[in-house]
Every structure is written in C-alpha cells, then in structure tokens.
Design an enzyme around this catalytic site. Structure first.
Site, PDB file in Angstrom:
ATOM      1  N   ARG A  43       0.777  -1.250  -0.005  1.00 20.27           N
ATOM      2  CA  ARG A  43      -0.086  -0.124   0.036  1.00 20.27           C
ATOM      3  C   ARG A  43       0.852   1.256   0.007  1.00 20.27           C
ATOM      4  O   ARG A  43       0.261   2.143   0.671  1.00 20.27           O
ATOM      5  CB  ARG A  43      -0.993   0.005   1.072  1.00 20.27           C
ATOM      6  CG  ARG A  43      -1.954  -1.101   1.196  1.00 20.27           C
ATOM      7  CD  ARG A  43      -2.947  -0.637   0.146  1.00 20.27           C
ATOM      8  NE  ARG A  43      -4.127  -1.768   0.277  1.00 20.27           N
ATOM      9  CZ  ARG A  43      -5.215  -1.798   1.066  1.00 20.27           C
ATOM     10  NH1 ARG A  43      -5.518  -0.760   1.704  1.00 20.27           N
ATOM     11  NH2 ARG A  43      -6.044  -2.769   0.670  1.00 20.27           N
ATOM     12  N   ARG A  56      -6.061  11.180  -7.890  1.00 17.05           N
ATOM     13  CA  ARG A  56      -7.436  10.600  -8.009  1.00 17.05           C
ATOM     14  C   ARG A  56      -8.660  11.542  -8.093  1.00 17.05           C
ATOM     15  O   ARG A  56      -9.616  11.164  -8.986  1.00 17.05           O
ATOM     16  CB  ARG A  56      -7.645   9.718  -6.705  1.00 17.05           C
ATOM     17  CG  ARG A  56      -7.191   8.231  -6.518  1.00 17.05           C
ATOM     18  CD  ARG A  56      -7.916   7.196  -7.285  1.00 17.05           C
ATOM     19  NE  ARG A  56      -9.480   7.316  -6.889  1.00 17.05           N
ATOM     20  CZ  ARG A  56      -9.816   6.530  -5.742  1.00 17.05           C
ATOM     21  NH1 ARG A  56      -8.887   6.106  -5.126  1.00 17.05           N
ATOM     22  NH2 ARG A  56     -11.173   6.865  -5.141  1.00 17.05           N
ATOM     23  N   TYR A 167     -14.452 -12.379   0.284  1.00 24.49           N
ATOM     24  CA  TYR A 167     -15.348 -10.997  -0.359  1.00 24.49           C
ATOM     25  C   TYR A 167     -16.491 -11.541  -0.887  1.00 24.49           C
ATOM     26  O   TYR A 167     -17.563 -10.832  -0.563  1.00 24.49           O
ATOM     27  CB  TYR A 167     -14.328 -10.285  -0.901  1.00 24.49           C
ATOM     28  CG  TYR A 167     -13.377  -9.266  -0.019  1.00 24.49           C
ATOM     29  CD1 TYR A 167     -13.691  -8.328   0.441  1.00 24.49           C
ATOM     30  CD2 TYR A 167     -12.181  -9.463  -0.211  1.00 24.49           C
ATOM     31  CE1 TYR A 167     -13.149  -7.473   1.440  1.00 24.49           C
ATOM     32  CE2 TYR A 167     -11.180  -8.824   0.715  1.00 24.49           C
ATOM     33  CZ  TYR A 167     -11.771  -7.810   1.295  1.00 24.49           C
ATOM     34  OH  TYR A 167     -10.880  -7.221   2.095  1.00 24.49           O
TER      35      TYR A 167
HETATM   36  O1  CP3 Z   1       0.451   0.334  -3.005  1.00 23.68           O
HETATM   37  C1  CP3 Z   1      -0.396  -0.453  -3.082  1.00 23.68           C
HETATM   38  O2  CP3 Z   1      -0.258  -1.719  -2.341  1.00 23.68           O
HETATM   39  C2  CP3 Z   1      -1.425  -0.494  -4.141  1.00 23.68           C
HETATM   40  C3  CP3 Z   1      -2.334  -1.368  -4.486  1.00 23.68           C
HETATM   41  C4  CP3 Z   1      -3.271  -2.016  -3.710  1.00 23.68           C
HETATM   42  C5  CP3 Z   1      -4.419  -1.668  -3.320  1.00 23.68           C
HETATM   43  N1  CP3 Z   1      -5.401  -2.761  -2.918  1.00 23.68           N
HETATM   44  C6  CP3 Z   1      -5.311  -0.064  -3.452  1.00 23.68           C
HETATM   45  C7  CP3 Z   1      -6.348   0.122  -2.868  1.00 23.68           C
HETATM   46  C8  CP3 Z   1      -3.417  -3.383  -3.432  1.00 23.68           C
HETATM   47  C9  CP3 Z   1      -2.024  -4.296  -3.493  1.00 23.68           C
HETATM   48  C10 CP3 Z   1      -4.419  -3.649  -2.957  1.00 23.68           C
HETATM   49  C11 CP3 Z   1      -4.722  -5.126  -2.581  1.00 23.68           C
HETATM   50  C12 CP3 Z   1      -5.911  -5.403  -1.499  1.00 23.68           C
HETATM   51  N2  CP3 Z   1      -7.151  -4.801  -1.653  1.00 23.68           N
HETATM   52  C13 CP3 Z   1      -5.940  -6.336  -0.483  1.00 23.68           C
HETATM   53  C14 CP3 Z   1      -4.740  -7.374  -0.236  1.00 23.68           C
HETATM   54  C15 CP3 Z   1      -3.706  -6.610   0.591  1.00 23.68           C
HETATM   55  C16 CP3 Z   1      -4.204  -6.241   2.074  1.00 23.68           C
HETATM   56  O3  CP3 Z   1      -4.178  -5.107   2.179  1.00 23.68           O
HETATM   57  O4  CP3 Z   1      -4.420  -7.417   2.764  1.00 23.68           O
HETATM   58  C17 CP3 Z   1      -7.204  -6.149   0.154  1.00 23.68           C
HETATM   59  C18 CP3 Z   1      -7.667  -7.257   1.246  1.00 23.68           C
HETATM   60  C19 CP3 Z   1      -8.038  -5.295  -0.611  1.00 23.68           C
HETATM   61  C20 CP3 Z   1      -9.438  -4.869  -0.616  1.00 23.68           C
HETATM   62  C21 CP3 Z   1      -9.592  -3.400  -0.094  1.00 23.68           C
HETATM   63  N3  CP3 Z   1      -9.764  -2.590  -1.158  1.00 23.68           N
HETATM   64  C22 CP3 Z   1      -9.567  -2.975   0.841  1.00 23.68           C
HETATM   65  C23 CP3 Z   1      -9.641  -3.580   2.272  1.00 23.68           C
HETATM   66  C24 CP3 Z   1      -9.750  -1.406   0.770  1.00 23.68           C
HETATM   67  C25 CP3 Z   1      -9.994  -0.310   1.885  1.00 23.68           C
HETATM   68  C26 CP3 Z   1     -11.107   0.497   1.894  1.00 23.68           C
HETATM   69  C27 CP3 Z   1     -11.088   1.523   2.639  1.00 23.68           C
HETATM   70  O5  CP3 Z   1     -11.462   2.694   1.976  1.00 23.68           O
HETATM   71  O6  CP3 Z   1     -10.690   1.625   3.819  1.00 23.68           O
HETATM   72  C28 CP3 Z   1      -9.453  -1.379  -0.653  1.00 23.68           C
HETATM   73  C29 CP3 Z   1      -9.949  -0.168  -1.416  1.00 23.68           C
HETATM   74  C30 CP3 Z   1      -8.183   0.324  -1.733  1.00 23.68           C
HETATM   75  N4  CP3 Z   1      -7.109  -0.463  -2.513  1.00 23.68           N
HETATM   76  C31 CP3 Z   1      -7.777   1.482  -1.950  1.00 23.68           C
HETATM   77  C32 CP3 Z   1      -6.413   1.580  -2.223  1.00 23.68           C
HETATM   78  C33 CP3 Z   1      -5.746   2.572  -2.580  1.00 23.68           C
HETATM   79  C34 CP3 Z   1      -8.571   3.073  -1.150  1.00 23.68           C
HETATM   80  C35 CP3 Z   1      -9.627   3.413  -2.190  1.00 23.68           C
HETATM   81  C36 CP3 Z   1      -9.719   5.070  -2.222  1.00 23.68           C
HETATM   82  O7  CP3 Z   1      -8.614   5.419  -1.736  1.00 23.68           O
HETATM   83  O8  CP3 Z   1     -10.750   5.161  -2.458  1.00 23.68           O
END
Ligand code: CP3
Length: 364
Positions: A43, A56, A167
């Site tokens: 992340r 974004r 999920y």
């Molecule tokens: O630098 C990086 O790692 C960027 C790429 C990345 C994202 N998601 C971007 C993201 C990666 C590798 C992920 C994987 C991901 N997504 C996982 C596996 C990694 C982990 O954390 O265990 C999981 C479980 C998800 C599912 C997911 N997607 C969650 C739990 C969330 C957060 C929700 C929140 O807003 O708290 C997301 C959304 C997400 N994925 C965001 C980003 C940058 C936030 C979106 C936003 O800013 O609107």
C-alpha cells in the site's frame, strides 16, 4: 512438498548491471547476494500520499484502476518520492472480478462490497471466467510502467482464492468469515468448485501482468490466517498452488519470483511456502528469524515492521527497523517491508526515512 521449476537460463543481457533481473529485489527473491536490502511497502501508493489524492480527484477506485495513465502515475508516485526498490501495481484484488462482470464496488472507508453474495451452487455456476481481453487496460498500464521504471521491478499482484472467496461469499469485508467457513466446512464440493473458479481468475490476472512485463508477483491471501493449518492444507493450498504454479510455468523467458503473503499466518508459513512461493511475506507477529526457522532455507522472506510503529517517535522506529534487519539476516534472502499495508494517516516523511535507513544500514 515444494514444487520446483528449473529456472530458465538468463542471457547476459537480462542480467546486465542496472537491469530488472539484476535489481536488489529480484536478487533477494532468488536468494543471491544483494548490494543493499531491498525495501518496498505494501500500500505504498494510496491515501498516505497527497499527490495520490490529487491524481485521483473524484475518479472512483475501480475507474482509476482501469485508466492506464492514472495507474501509471499513481504506481510511480511512491517510487519517485521514496526511492523504493520495487513498484507495486496500483490496482485492487477485486479488479479482475469486476472486469469479469461480477457486480461489486469499492466503498471508501469500507472496502469491496458485492451486490449478490455467492452462497449457492447456482451462484457458483453463474460465476464468469476472466477473459484476457477484459483486463487489457491493466496490461497496457503494466507495459507503460515497465517502460518508465527502467531497472526498478514492477510487482504485479492478485488476491488469492481464499481471500477473494471471503469477499464474494460474505458480500464484503468480514471479521469472522462465517458464511465462507459455513461453505468450506458444510459443503466441500461447492467450496472446491468456487475455489477452482477463483484460482483460474487469479491465475489469468497474474498471467496478463507477467506477459505485459511484471518482474515479480505477489499473491495476497490477506485473510487466510483465519484458518487452522490442517484446513488450510486441505481446502486452500491446492488452489493457491494452482495460481503460483501457473505463473512459474509461463513461457516468458525469465524467472518471475512469486511472493505469497497473508496476515496472522504464523501457523501457516511453512504451508504457504510449500504452495509454491519463492518469497514468503511475514506479518509483524512473527520475528523474521523465527519465521525462517518455520519456513526453511529454500525461501526468502519479506517483511515485517508493524505499520503502526511508524506513528511512534523516530527513535522507536529506528530501533525496530534495526531489529527487523537483524532478524532478517537469518533468512537466505530478505526483502524489507511492513507487516501489512501502510496505514492511510502515516507521515510519508517517516516512510522516506525508513527507506534511507534500510539502504544505509545494509549497503555492501
Ligand atoms: O501500493 C499498493 O499496495 C497499491 C495497490 C493495492 C490496493 N489494494 C489499492 C487500494 C493493493 C495491492 C491492494 C490489495 C488489496 N485490496 C488487498 C490485499 C492487501 C491487504 O491489504 O491485505 C485487500 C484485502 C483489498 C481489499 C480492499 N480494497 C480494502 C480492504 C480496501 C480499503 C477500503 C478503505 O477505504 O478503507 C480497498 C480499497 C483500496 N485498494 C484503496 C486503495 C488505494 C483505497 C481506495 C480509495 O482511496 O478510495
């Protein structure tokens, strides 16, 4: 049992100084000597960076993930800012599910939310396959990134079948994974059918990224720590192995190291390694020397500074970075990372100092 594939021969050009193949990250993954311990952060792209929020704007997460120029820019931001040794593709684990036609969205502050949770045989039957063409914007982003990144490897990724299943079956983020476990324990045939489909989707998503030029891949099984080891081995490992073996068998003329990570997986580390990982991602609960004893000498490790420690005074951060590096010396290869993703409120300057400190302390 670990599946081992012979490494394709590397041409002199592929291993040229400054090339991706010669990078600290790929060297550590192959358990070769490194010029310094490579470091990147799960992340690292995202809400901890003001330039991310600006890029974004009001584009939704899923729209952003299918806009190659935006994916490219956001993926590069932490590489430029921190000088990390790897770029992680800006995407999300649900991107291939959405691309295949599953109705879901990513709700800010919550995470992925699925319109119709998958609970019955009819639901599993109706799940689509992923066609390579459906994730063409991701392939285009990877090609652009590989061009821009030069010798810095791009890490592609996918969610692992169990975490994707959680999920889809729960319909969203879950603390107890109760519907998922109800299917796994109550209807093993249906569970296997679901996991087979998700393993094919994950394998295709990684194949697209590797064919487009990703230098390494990470398979995130974020929530698999919810299972005891025997159930992991019976109900999850064969499907994760299918995904990781598919990557190893791709005829791309280069080795693509496979990193496999989950949270709370201290009891599963050896089994996750045996699923076909070159590098095992370790969360912050198990010190890396202890993790290495559990995993054995045939795998590198990645991790594992607690992301919450970055909120402590610098002296405490520095002490823990040193401890993590010391423990990592027990492993045959160490990629420095956090024990889970960057927390959004993290001060980017602290991350920058961590990168510099890791490089400084480990320079050969
Ligand atoms: O630098 C990086 O790692 C960027 C790429 C990345 C994202 N998601 C971007 C993201 C990666 C590798 C992920 C994987 C991901 N997504 C996982 C596996 C990694 C982990 O954390 O265990 C999981 C479980 C998800 C599912 C997911 N997607 C969650 C739990 C969330 C957060 C929700 C929140 O807003 O708290 C997301 C959304 C997400 N994925 C965001 C980003 C940058 C936030 C979106 C936003 O800013 O609107």
């Amino acid at each position: 049992m670990t599946t081992s594939h012979p490494a394709p021969p590397q041409s002199a050009e592929q291993r040229a100084p400054g090339s991706v193949q010669d990078s600290a990250l790929l060297r550590a993954a192959r358990r070769e000597p490194v010029p310094h311990t490579p470091v990147w952060f799960m992340r690292q792209a995202g809400r901890s960076l003001p330039e991310y929020l600006q890029a974004r704007g009001d584009t939704t997460m899923l729209q952003a993930c299918s806009t190659p120029d935006l994916v490219t820019e956001i993926t590069l931001q932490p590489v430029r800012r921190y000088g990390v040794d790897g770029a992680i593709l800006f995407s999300d684990i649900v991107v291939p599910l959405h691309a295949a036609g599953i109705d879901l969205e990513i709700v800010p502050g919550t995470g992925p939310v699925v319109a119709h949770p998958i609970r019955t045989a009819a639901d599993v039957d109706a799940l689509p396959e992923l066609d390579l063409a459906q994730v063409e914007p991701v392939a285009q982003a990877v090609r652009q990134l590989v061009g821009e990144l030069g010798g810095t490897p791009l890490i592609g990724f996918s969610g692992a079948p169990f975490t994707l299943a959680s999920y889809l079956v729960e319909g969203g983020p879950s603390r107890n994974h109760e519907h998922t476990k109800a299917m796994l324990y109550g209807d093993p045939g249906l569970w296997r059918a679901l996991m087979d489909k998700l393993a094919r989707i994950a394998a295709t998503f990684l194949e697209v990224q590797v064919r487009a030029g990703a230098g390494a891949v990470q398979l995130f099984d974020s929530w698999v720590g919810a299972l005891p080891a025997a159930d992991y081995r019976a109900a999850v490992q064969p499907h994760s192995r299918f995904v990781l073996d598919t990557v190893a068998a791709l005829d791309v003329g280069r080795q693509v190291p496979r990193i496999h990570f989950g949270v709370g997986t201290g009891e599963l580390l050896a089994d996750m390694a045996a699923a076909g990982a070159d590098v095992v991602g370790v969360d912050f609960r198990v010190p890396l020397d202890d993790a290495t004893r559990r995993i054995g000498p045939a795998h590198a490790v990645q991790g594992n500074l607690d992301p919450a420690i970055l909120f402590a005074p610098w002296e405490a951060v520095e002490r823990r970075v040193r401890e993590t590096l010391d423990a990592g010396r027990a492993a045959p290869g160490h990629i420095f990372n956090l024990g889970h993703g960057v927390i959004p409120a993290t001060d980017p300057d602290v991350l920058h100092r961590v990168v510099d400190l890791v490089h400084e302390l480990t320079a050969q």
